[in-house]
Motif scaffolding. Structure first.
Motif, PDB file in Angstrom:
ATOM      1  N   ARG A   2       0.708  -1.273   0.102  1.00  0.00           N
ATOM      2  CA  ARG A   2      -0.050   0.097   0.035  1.00  0.00           C
ATOM      3  C   ARG A   2       0.736   1.399  -0.038  1.00  0.00           C
ATOM      4  NH1 ARG A   2      -1.516  -3.464   3.836  1.00  0.00           N
ATOM      5  NH2 ARG A   2      -0.732  -1.936   5.566  1.00  0.00           N
ATOM      6  N   LYS A   3       2.065   1.249  -0.881  1.00  0.00           N
ATOM      7  CA  LYS A   3       2.763   2.238  -0.756  1.00  0.00           C
ATOM      8  C   LYS A   3       3.551   2.462  -2.134  1.00  0.00           C
ATOM      9  CE  LYS A   3       6.293  -0.744   1.071  1.00  0.00           C
ATOM     10  NZ  LYS A   3       7.318  -1.003   2.301  1.00  0.00           N
ATOM     11  N   LEU A   4       2.627   2.404  -3.303  1.00  0.00           N
ATOM     12  CA  LEU A   4       3.042   2.846  -4.603  1.00  0.00           C
ATOM     13  C   LEU A   4       3.220   4.375  -4.644  1.00  0.00           C
ATOM     14  CD1 LEU A   4       0.120   0.925  -6.632  1.00  0.00           C
ATOM     15  CD2 LEU A   4       2.619   0.517  -6.705  1.00  0.00           C
TER      16      LEU A   4
ATOM     17  N   LEU B 237      -6.622  -2.808  -2.638  1.00  0.00           N
ATOM     18  CA  LEU B 237      -5.414  -2.299  -2.400  1.00  0.00           C
ATOM     19  C   LEU B 237      -5.048  -1.014  -3.016  1.00  0.00           C
ATOM     20  CD1 LEU B 237      -3.331  -5.606  -2.638  1.00  0.00           C
ATOM     21  CD2 LEU B 237      -3.821  -4.409  -0.368  1.00  0.00           C
ATOM     22  N   LEU B 238      -6.147  -0.290  -3.678  1.00  0.00           N
ATOM     23  CA  LEU B 238      -5.943   1.015  -4.283  1.00  0.00           C
ATOM     24  C   LEU B 238      -7.000   1.759  -3.703  1.00  0.00           C
ATOM     25  CD1 LEU B 238      -5.166  -0.172  -8.177  1.00  0.00           C
ATOM     26  CD2 LEU B 238      -3.404   0.656  -6.284  1.00  0.00           C
ATOM     27  N   HIS B 239      -7.732   1.395  -3.004  1.00  0.00           N
ATOM     28  CA  HIS B 239      -9.100   2.355  -2.588  1.00  0.00           C
ATOM     29  C   HIS B 239      -8.669   3.487  -1.582  1.00  0.00           C
ATOM     30  CE1 HIS B 239      -9.802   0.962   1.282  1.00  0.00           C
ATOM     31  NE2 HIS B 239      -9.874  -0.249   0.863  1.00  0.00           N
ATOM     32  N   GLU B 240      -9.447   4.168  -1.374  1.00  0.00           N
ATOM     33  CA  GLU B 240      -9.469   5.768  -0.842  1.00  0.00           C
ATOM     34  C   GLU B 240      -8.718   5.591   0.647  1.00  0.00           C
ATOM     35  OE1 GLU B 240     -13.750   4.906  -0.499  1.00  0.00           O
ATOM     36  OE2 GLU B 240     -12.165   4.883  -2.027  1.00  0.00           O
ATOM     37  N   ALA B 241      -9.044   4.470   1.427  1.00  0.00           N
ATOM     38  CA  ALA B 241      -8.410   4.253   2.750  1.00  0.00           C
ATOM     39  C   ALA B 241      -6.821   4.239   2.487  1.00  0.00           C
ATOM     40  CB  ALA B 241      -9.081   3.010   3.337  1.00  0.00           C
ATOM     41  N   PHE B 242      -6.277   3.711   1.723  1.00  0.00           N
ATOM     42  CA  PHE B 242      -4.909   3.646   1.387  1.00  0.00           C
ATOM     43  C   PHE B 242      -4.252   4.745   0.642  1.00  0.00           C
ATOM     44  CE2 PHE B 242      -6.210  -1.223   1.488  1.00  0.00           C
ATOM     45  CZ  PHE B 242      -6.048  -1.264   2.885  1.00  0.00           C
ATOM     46  N   TYR B 243      -4.989   5.486  -0.126  1.00  0.00           N
ATOM     47  CA  TYR B 243      -4.532   6.421  -0.886  1.00  0.00           C
ATOM     48  C   TYR B 243      -5.409   7.605  -1.163  1.00  0.00           C
ATOM     49  CZ  TYR B 243      -1.163   2.957  -2.895  1.00  0.00           C
ATOM     50  OH  TYR B 243      -0.390   2.116  -2.864  1.00  0.00           O
ATOM     51  N   ASP B 244      -4.841   8.781  -1.142  1.00  0.00           N
ATOM     52  CA  ASP B 244      -5.723   9.802  -1.278  1.00  0.00           C
ATOM     53  C   ASP B 244      -5.948  10.292  -2.796  1.00  0.00           C
ATOM     54  OD1 ASP B 244      -3.501  11.296  -2.198  1.00  0.00           O
ATOM     55  OD2 ASP B 244      -2.978  12.693  -0.265  1.00  0.00           O
TER      56      ASP B 244
END
Length: 144
Positions: free
Chosen positions: A98-100, A124-131
């Motif tokens: 979760r750190k692309l 693994l790309l949704h808004e909980a992990f990325y702004d």
């Protein structure tokens, strides 16, 4: 072959146990054809499980176009067919952790859009992990 695509009907199996812990569910993510449950994926990223070692194929990475990738299958929200992405080792680690980087996240978002999908539909790309700009919000810690 596109480096991001929806899996063809009949090219995947459901209800397969995780290759590490044996837990069974409808559709685990698959890495190089092997099913992995979320707990075992997290253990790999955290360094608590055996490292992920798979041979790369001569296909370009979805995120950076580097040749030498592993196919990842994941089920988008409400989809009965998995999404397939070919990812180089660096971007596979980034996805699982979760750190692309913003550039890689943006590239995946563009390609998902071309398939009619949104990043919010891929766990693994949704808004909980990325702004909204693609910056990692909850990156997994580095193994000790």
């Amino acid at each position: 072959m596109d480096s991001m695509r929806m899996a063809a009907a009949g090219s995947f199996a459901l209800w397969k146990p995780c290759c590490r812990c044996g837990e069974t569910a409808l559709g685990w993510d698959r890495i190089a054809g092997k099913p992995y449950c979320p707990a075992c994926q997290e253990a790999i990223v955290q360094g608590d499980g055996d490292p992920l070692v798979e041979q790369t194929q001569r296909r370009p990475c979805t995120a950076c176009r580097t040749v030498g990738s592993v196919t990842v299958q994941t089920f988008p929200l409400k989809s009965s067919h998995p999404l397939e992405m070919d990812l180089c080792p660096e971007h596979l680690r980034g996805l699982l952790g979760r750190k692309l980087a913003v550039q890689a996240y943006s590239q995946l978002r563009r390609q998902l859009s071309q398939l009619g999908l949104d990043v919010r539909e891929v766990f693994l790309l949704h808004e909980a992990f990325y702004d909204a700009r693609g910056r990692a919000r909850q990156p997994a810690g580095e193994p000790e």
